[in-house]
Design a protein around this motif. Sequence first.
Motif, PDB file in Angstrom:
ATOM      1  N   LEU A 294       0.834  -1.199   0.000  1.00  0.00           N
ATOM      2  CA  LEU A 294       0.000   0.000   0.000  1.00  0.00           C
ATOM      3  C   LEU A 294       0.871   1.251   0.000  1.00  0.00           C
ATOM      4  O   LEU A 294       1.844   1.337   0.767  1.00  0.00           O
ATOM      5  N   ARG A 295       0.518   2.206  -0.854  1.00  0.00           N
ATOM      6  CA  ARG A 295       1.179   3.519  -0.869  1.00  0.00           C
ATOM      7  C   ARG A 295       0.110   4.586  -0.645  1.00  0.00           C
ATOM      8  O   ARG A 295      -0.923   4.580  -1.322  1.00  0.00           O
ATOM      9  N   TYR A 296       0.379   5.493   0.290  1.00  0.00           N
ATOM     10  CA  TYR A 296      -0.626   6.479   0.703  1.00  0.00           C
ATOM     11  C   TYR A 296      -0.057   7.885   0.689  1.00  0.00           C
ATOM     12  O   TYR A 296       1.138   8.106   0.968  1.00  0.00           O
ATOM     13  N   ARG A 297      -0.950   8.830   0.397  1.00  0.00           N
ATOM     14  CA  ARG A 297      -0.658  10.255   0.582  1.00  0.00           C
ATOM     15  C   ARG A 297      -1.907  10.901   1.166  1.00  0.00           C
ATOM     16  O   ARG A 297      -2.988  10.839   0.578  1.00  0.00           O
ATOM     17  N   HIS A 298      -1.773  11.477   2.361  1.00  0.00           N
ATOM     18  CA  HIS A 298      -2.879  12.158   3.043  1.00  0.00           C
ATOM     19  C   HIS A 298      -2.655  13.670   3.004  1.00  0.00           C
ATOM     20  O   HIS A 298      -1.543  14.145   3.296  1.00  0.00           O
ATOM     21  N   HIS A 299      -3.714  14.402   2.679  1.00  0.00           N
ATOM     22  CA  HIS A 299      -3.706  15.865   2.722  1.00  0.00           C
ATOM     23  C   HIS A 299      -4.624  16.317   3.857  1.00  0.00           C
ATOM     24  O   HIS A 299      -5.737  15.807   4.011  1.00  0.00           O
ATOM     25  N   ALA A 300      -4.181  17.300   4.637  1.00  0.00           N
ATOM     26  CA  ALA A 300      -5.008  17.852   5.713  1.00  0.00           C
ATOM     27  C   ALA A 300      -4.780  19.355   5.803  1.00  0.00           C
ATOM     28  O   ALA A 300      -3.756  19.881   5.342  1.00  0.00           O
ATOM     29  N   ASP A 301      -5.756  20.055   6.400  1.00  0.00           N
ATOM     30  CA  ASP A 301      -5.542  21.485   6.630  1.00  0.00           C
ATOM     31  C   ASP A 301      -4.798  21.681   7.947  1.00  0.00           C
ATOM     32  O   ASP A 301      -4.451  20.716   8.645  1.00  0.00           O
ATOM     33  N   ALA A 302      -4.574  22.928   8.310  1.00  0.00           N
ATOM     34  CA  ALA A 302      -3.779  23.228   9.498  1.00  0.00           C
ATOM     35  C   ALA A 302      -4.456  22.785  10.786  1.00  0.00           C
ATOM     36  O   ALA A 302      -3.794  22.633  11.826  1.00  0.00           O
ATOM     37  N   GLU A 303      -5.765  22.575  10.765  1.00  0.00           N
ATOM     38  CA  GLU A 303      -6.493  22.116  11.952  1.00  0.00           C
ATOM     39  C   GLU A 303      -6.580  20.593  12.036  1.00  0.00           C
ATOM     40  O   GLU A 303      -7.165  20.052  12.971  1.00  0.00           O
ATOM     41  N   GLY A 304      -6.043  19.925  11.026  1.00  0.00           N
ATOM     42  CA  GLY A 304      -6.058  18.472  11.043  1.00  0.00           C
ATOM     43  C   GLY A 304      -7.235  17.846  10.329  1.00  0.00           C
ATOM     44  O   GLY A 304      -7.381  16.614  10.346  1.00  0.00           O
ATOM     45  N   LYS A 305      -8.092  18.647   9.702  1.00  0.00           N
ATOM     46  CA  LYS A 305      -9.222  18.074   8.965  1.00  0.00           C
ATOM     47  C   LYS A 305      -8.717  17.521   7.627  1.00  0.00           C
ATOM     48  O   LYS A 305      -8.009  18.206   6.882  1.00  0.00           O
ATOM     49  N   LEU A 306      -9.112  16.310   7.329  1.00  0.00           N
ATOM     50  CA  LEU A 306      -8.674  15.668   6.101  1.00  0.00           C
ATOM     51  C   LEU A 306      -9.268  16.374   4.884  1.00  0.00           C
ATOM     52  O   LEU A 306     -10.455  16.717   4.868  1.00  0.00           O
ATOM     53  N   VAL A 307      -8.434  16.571   3.881  1.00  0.00           N
ATOM     54  CA  VAL A 307      -8.846  17.217   2.643  1.00  0.00           C
ATOM     55  C   VAL A 307      -8.908  16.207   1.498  1.00  0.00           C
ATOM     56  O   VAL A 307      -9.869  16.179   0.721  1.00  0.00           O
ATOM     57  N   LYS A 308      -7.889  15.361   1.416  1.00  0.00           N
ATOM     58  CA  LYS A 308      -7.837  14.392   0.319  1.00  0.00           C
ATOM     59  C   LYS A 308      -6.970  13.209   0.729  1.00  0.00           C
ATOM     60  O   LYS A 308      -5.997  13.354   1.455  1.00  0.00           O
ATOM     61  N   VAL A 309      -7.356  12.036   0.248  1.00  0.00           N
ATOM     62  CA  VAL A 309      -6.557  10.831   0.425  1.00  0.00           C
ATOM     63  C   VAL A 309      -6.291  10.230  -0.953  1.00  0.00           C
ATOM     64  O   VAL A 309      -7.215  10.043  -1.751  1.00  0.00           O
ATOM     65  N   GLU A 310      -5.013   9.966  -1.216  1.00  0.00           N
ATOM     66  CA  GLU A 310      -4.613   9.273  -2.436  1.00  0.00           C
ATOM     67  C   GLU A 310      -3.945   7.967  -2.021  1.00  0.00           C
ATOM     68  O   GLU A 310      -3.164   7.940  -1.072  1.00  0.00           O
ATOM     69  N   ALA A 311      -4.255   6.892  -2.737  1.00  0.00           N
ATOM     70  CA  ALA A 311      -3.680   5.604  -2.356  1.00  0.00           C
ATOM     71  C   ALA A 311      -3.568   4.686  -3.559  1.00  0.00           C
ATOM     72  O   ALA A 311      -4.348   4.779  -4.510  1.00  0.00           O
ATOM     73  N   GLN A 312      -2.580   3.807  -3.475  1.00  0.00           N
ATOM     74  CA  GLN A 312      -2.425   2.698  -4.402  1.00  0.00           C
ATOM     75  C   GLN A 312      -2.375   1.419  -3.569  1.00  0.00           C
ATOM     76  O   GLN A 312      -1.601   1.328  -2.617  1.00  0.00           O
ATOM     77  N   ILE A 313      -3.213   0.454  -3.924  1.00  0.00           N
ATOM     78  CA  ILE A 313      -3.352  -0.776  -3.150  1.00  0.00           C
ATOM     79  C   ILE A 313      -3.157  -1.953  -4.089  1.00  0.00           C
ATOM     80  O   ILE A 313      -3.859  -2.075  -5.097  1.00  0.00           O
ATOM     81  N   LEU A 314      -2.208  -2.815  -3.763  1.00  0.00           N
ATOM     82  CA  LEU A 314      -1.905  -3.970  -4.607  1.00  0.00           C
ATOM     83  C   LEU A 314      -2.007  -5.242  -3.770  1.00  0.00           C
ATOM     84  O   LEU A 314      -1.227  -5.444  -2.831  1.00  0.00           O
ATOM     85  N   LEU A 315      -2.973  -6.104  -4.100  1.00  0.00           N
ATOM     86  CA  LEU A 315      -3.180  -7.368  -3.409  1.00  0.00           C
ATOM     87  C   LEU A 315      -2.583  -8.516  -4.205  1.00  0.00           C
ATOM     88  O   LEU A 315      -2.722  -8.569  -5.436  1.00  0.00           O
ATOM     89  N   ASP A 316      -1.938  -9.435  -3.502  1.00  0.00           N
ATOM     90  CA  ASP A 316      -1.346 -10.622  -4.108  1.00  0.00           C
ATOM     91  C   ASP A 316      -2.322 -11.784  -3.943  1.00  0.00           C
ATOM     92  O   ASP A 316      -2.544 -12.272  -2.832  1.00  0.00           O
ATOM     93  N   ALA A 317      -2.925 -12.227  -5.048  1.00  0.00           N
ATOM     94  CA  ALA A 317      -3.928 -13.285  -4.998  1.00  0.00           C
ATOM     95  C   ALA A 317      -3.324 -14.672  -4.985  1.00  0.00           C
ATOM     96  O   ALA A 317      -4.033 -15.650  -4.748  1.00  0.00           O
ATOM     97  N   GLY A 318      -1.994 -14.784  -5.238  1.00  0.00           N
ATOM     98  CA  GLY A 318      -1.452 -16.107  -5.473  1.00  0.00           C
ATOM     99  C   GLY A 318      -1.830 -16.561  -6.866  1.00  0.00           C
ATOM    100  O   GLY A 318      -2.068 -15.741  -7.762  1.00  0.00           O
ATOM    101  N   ALA A 319      -1.925 -17.874  -7.080  1.00  0.00           N
ATOM    102  CA  ALA A 319      -2.066 -18.403  -8.431  1.00  0.00           C
ATOM    103  C   ALA A 319      -3.458 -18.262  -9.021  1.00  0.00           C
ATOM    104  O   ALA A 319      -3.612 -18.228 -10.243  1.00  0.00           O
ATOM    105  N   TYR A 320      -4.501 -18.183  -8.150  1.00  0.00           N
ATOM    106  CA  TYR A 320      -5.866 -18.225  -8.656  1.00  0.00           C
ATOM    107  C   TYR A 320      -6.724 -17.136  -8.024  1.00  0.00           C
ATOM    108  O   TYR A 320      -6.385 -16.581  -6.981  1.00  0.00           O
ATOM    109  N   ALA A 321      -7.870 -16.868  -8.656  1.00  0.00           N
ATOM    110  CA  ALA A 321      -8.666 -15.692  -8.291  1.00  0.00           C
ATOM    111  C   ALA A 321      -9.379 -15.857  -6.954  1.00  0.00           C
ATOM    112  O   ALA A 321      -9.422 -14.928  -6.146  1.00  0.00           O
TER     113      ALA A 321
END
Length: 768
Positions: A294-321
């Motif tokens: 997982l790769r994440y980037r969180h954006h927040a304002d100066a008061e700590g309120k979340l503005v935006k979340v960006e993420a990349q999530i890669l799951l390893d299924a093994g050989a089959y679905a």
Amino acid sequence: MSNEAATATPAAPESGPEPLPHGLGVSLPAAEARAKTEGTFPYAADLWAEGLLWAAVLRSPHPHARIVSIDTSHAREMPGVRAVITHEDVPGSALHGRGRADRPVFASEVVRHHGEPIAAVAADHPDTARMAAAAVIVEYEVLDAVTDPEQAFEAEPLHPDGNLIRHIPLRHGDPEAAGEIVVEGQYRIGRQDPAPIGAEAGLAVPRPDGGVELYVASTDPHTDRDAAAACYGLEPERVKVVVTGVPGATADREDQGFQLPLGLLALKTGCPVKLTATREESFLGHAHRHPTLLRYRHHADAEGKLVKVEAQILLDAGAYADTSAESLAAAVSFACGPYVVPNAFIEGWVVRTNNPPSGHVRGEGAMQVCAAYEAQMDKLAKKLGIDPAELRLRNAMATGDVLPTGQTVTCPAPVAELLQAVRDFPLPALPKDTPEDEWLLPGGLEGAGEPGAVRRGVGYGVGMVHMLGSEGADEVSTATVKVHDGVATVLCAAVETGQGFTTLARQIVQETLGIDEVHVAPVDTDQPPAGPSCRGRHTWVSGGAVERAAKMVRTQLLQPLAHKFGMSTELLQITDGKITSYDGVLSTTVTEAMDGKELWATAQCRPHPTEPLDAEGQGDAFVGLAFCAIRAVVDVDIELGSVRVVELALAQDVGRILNPAQLTARIEAGVTQGVGAALTENLRTARGLVRHPDLTGYALPTALDAPDIRIVKLVEERDVVAPFGAKAVSAVPVVTSPAAVASAVRAATGRPVNRLPIRPQAAVVTGS
């Protein structure tokens, strides 16, 4: 209304012990508890039949190889061997799979993971079967194994369906939005195994009509029956799955690749065939939790309120679905956690590799992202100089807020209340205040560490899960309730896996009909389907079906009395086996009202439909949500990197408590499973080969590793669309506790802790 007195009045109670409490809201003990504690409960491994043969399976020693040839002649010639089967002996569909039929019953041209089945043997003795399986000669051309999921995008296809199983791009809000404060992180989650107490076992018995009966510890018998029938080339009616005692399940309990050879051997030999997997085979065959990058980037304002979340999530299924597409949907949908995020942009992928198979494990998808987004919240709090609990409170989700999928949260979502409860709970005493407890430090009294190197940390985790299936899954269950001679019987194909459904079904009937003696019939596929035993769904769907059937029987019971006395059935109540009217004119017992009749009713429960996520990850994909907050307190030896979880304080929304003791046990079990994922549990592989597939090499937490678990608060705010208003309780503690433990280790060490399970070197502080 007639003034005629009731013709039957209850007899004076005989002296004797007080009746045991029953019905919803009490801690009714499990019906099978005594048998399990005395060792008389019939598990699948205990089964026997006249003329029994024993089975063994030959599995691939390679994670990726081309099969050049298979020679079974030596095995067939061994004394006592009755059958040897390979892919050539599969009369029906050669492929199977829970989510997608892409997995061969026996590998024919290529093996795609370590332990993939190639052949199976039936013999008159288990040792003979194992030796015969080992005597099957397979010539392999070993191929390079693709074990890094990031390489799967560019690698040659490992499967005819390609390496990419699913891609979900979620787009929500303004892509140009940005916050004043930005934090980034990369995280890895290991391969947790469900590690069932009993390894897989089963018995197949051929039928006179050319069909077969499978006696297995299935958690989804009708799906398993349909897969078996397709494999055997038979109509589903000629295959029967009988559920034997399930020794606990935290995932899909039975690997279909284990069940299918069993029936094939029985059909080929015409004899009952039993197969008991070794612990190694169990580790190699069944599904594990998806390892995740997982790769994440969180954006927040100066008061700590979340503005935006960006993420990349890669799951390893093994050989089959398997069920990987569903796991990815959960991971992407809950990637921002139970927080208000106006802008979210998530990319999720799940790919095939030559690693061990992945699939449904309690809290799938949600557990991995929880560890990552909570690490990001810790980073934000540190950068802003805000208390970590306070930062979470400023962003807490509530009923009426909108998920990044665009779905409005209509169920109770008391996230802030849960978090405040654990934050305000008193902290445990420090070891220096109680020197007699010095042995409780990491490593114990005889450990190599020094008390002066121990640092205490306090951290938080807030998690969420979905209940039932998602994205248009047809969630339905059917139940029948029969009453005769003062005894009620429930028929429902919901499998008891330790989640307490059989106990709940008894309580529902007791509550509705006032009958003490309630039996739940054994499960087989002659009954209508009830669906899989996962996500606590049977509390909702099957419990709802039992309730509706019991209410229909209740109406049948009360209507003659109501008609006789000129009143509505709504004016009658059943309490402690007695039927009374609101005005006291009518008073009789349930037994007398039955008057020797047999009453029965069948009902279904089907929650409101959901819809698949669209091309931008939007849609009402989930029926209900459950939330949990945990505060973890840990002691860390910063020189050795050893960690002891001192206490986990938990608050959870449960909708309604149906069985207090059962609910507490489920929460504590879920928390402990999460602690295992945080600190010890990781099925290790080397270039696709599973290392130490046993309970020595795979470190499960024991009773000595389990922390003090303080259930601080259980919020009973009923979900109006759920039967009884109750929520599933066991998955969300599994999701939340690893994140809370990692947060506490960060607080103790100042280290980033971006991998689960936490390695000792990640908790070492140099130069201290």
